[in-house]
Write a protein that holds these residues in place. Structure first.
Motif, PDB file in Angstrom:
ATOM      1  N   PHE A 127       0.836  -1.205   0.000  1.00 42.53           N
ATOM      2  CA  PHE A 127       0.000   0.000   0.000  1.00 42.53           C
ATOM      3  C   PHE A 127       0.871   1.255   0.000  1.00 42.53           C
ATOM      4  CE2 PHE A 127      -2.724   3.218   2.015  1.00 42.53           C
ATOM      5  CZ  PHE A 127      -3.902   3.041   1.314  1.00 42.53           C
ATOM      6  N   TYR A 176      -7.683  -2.124  -2.299  1.00 42.97           N
ATOM      7  CA  TYR A 176      -6.365  -2.680  -1.990  1.00 42.97           C
ATOM      8  C   TYR A 176      -6.493  -3.940  -1.137  1.00 42.97           C
ATOM      9  CZ  TYR A 176      -1.862  -3.439   0.132  1.00 42.97           C
ATOM     10  OH  TYR A 176      -0.706  -4.044   0.570  1.00 42.97           O
ATOM     11  N   TYR A 206      -7.586  -6.794  -3.325  1.00 37.69           N
ATOM     12  CA  TYR A 206      -6.454  -7.157  -4.188  1.00 37.69           C
ATOM     13  C   TYR A 206      -5.416  -7.966  -3.414  1.00 37.69           C
ATOM     14  CZ  TYR A 206      -1.765  -6.052  -6.065  1.00 37.69           C
ATOM     15  OH  TYR A 206      -0.463  -6.100  -6.488  1.00 37.69           O
ATOM     16  N   THR A 207      -5.116  -7.530  -2.178  1.00 41.57           N
ATOM     17  CA  THR A 207      -4.115  -8.211  -1.369  1.00 41.57           C
ATOM     18  C   THR A 207      -4.548  -9.625  -1.002  1.00 41.57           C
ATOM     19  OG1 THR A 207      -3.306  -6.128  -0.453  1.00 41.57           O
ATOM     20  CG2 THR A 207      -2.839  -8.121   0.809  1.00 41.57           C
ATOM     21  N   TYR A 211     -10.416   3.253  -2.114  1.00 44.86           N
ATOM     22  CA  TYR A 211      -9.004   2.939  -2.354  1.00 44.86           C
ATOM     23  C   TYR A 211      -8.476   1.856  -1.398  1.00 44.86           C
ATOM     24  CZ  TYR A 211      -3.924   3.741  -2.529  1.00 44.86           C
ATOM     25  OH  TYR A 211      -2.564   3.593  -2.611  1.00 44.86           O
TER      26      TYR A 211
END
Length: 207
Positions: free
Chosen positions: A46, A145, A148-149, A141
């Motif tokens: 990040f 993230y 996605y992680t 945002y």
């Protein structure tokens, strides 16, 4: 934000972000020797993604790109850099001994940007432009993230941060950490909206 001083400040902030990401990239490349693998590792964090966000937004402000000078985008960068600084200080500080490029990147991305970006917002960004609905943008945002992680971690069994490592600490603690960070992010985001309104009213009163 189109004043000369604002553009110079934005350019300096963009330079800090670029140097921070570049220093981290150089450090990782020294271990891997592979540009694609280094890029893959870098975009897991990040911190690095936020550095790139700051580079794009503030580079756009410096170059007079109107689409990138929107107050809500700058506010998103403010919150993201604050999150980077706070999480590093509260959850990650002291876990690794940093040297060379890693230390330079840490100073620029974890310490300098969380101070410089909010100061830029205070000094140069027009006030009264934020609204409660912008919290959706602010929250999207870190939530994107997180998704996605977790998907990436399920693919290669590697997680960038220990508090997101499902394999080691389990889903419960990960959910607790993620929930606490999300709540803090939204709380600070709401405070930023309120401060924006207060400063706008104050300017009108003083004007």
């Amino acid at each position: 934000m189109d004043s000369r001083n604002a553009r110079i400040a934005a350019a300096l902030i963009a330079l800090c972000a670029a140097l921070g990401v570049a220093a981290g990239f150089t450090n990782v490349f020294g271990r891997t020797g592979s540009v694609p693998l280094t890029a893959w590792i870098m975009v897991a964090y990040f911190t690095n993604l936020t550095g790139l966000l700051v580079l794009v937004v503030f580079g756009g402000i410096a170059l007079r790109v109107p689409a990138l000078a929107q107050p809500r985008l700058v506010a998103t960068a403010v919150l993201a850099t604050l999150l980077v600084g706070l999480v590093q200080r509260l959850l990650l500080y002291g876990l690794k001994t940093l040297r060379g490029g890693a230390l330079v990147g840490d100073i620029l991305l974890h310490q300098a940007l969380p101070v410089l970006v909010p100061l830029f917002w205070l000094a140069f960004v027009p006030k009264g432009r934020l609204a409660g609905r912008d919290l959706v943008l602010f929250a999207s945002y870190p939530l994107i993230y997180l998704g996605y992680t977790l998907v990436r971690g399920a693919y290669d069994a590697r997680y960038p941060y220990p508090f997101l490592d499902v394999g080691k600490i389990g889903w419960g603690p990960v959910a607790a950490y993620a929930g606490a960070i999300a709540a803090a992010f939204l709380g600070v985001g709401w405070a930023l909206v309120m401060l924006d309104r207060h400063l706008a009213r104050r300017k009108v009163t003083e004007g």
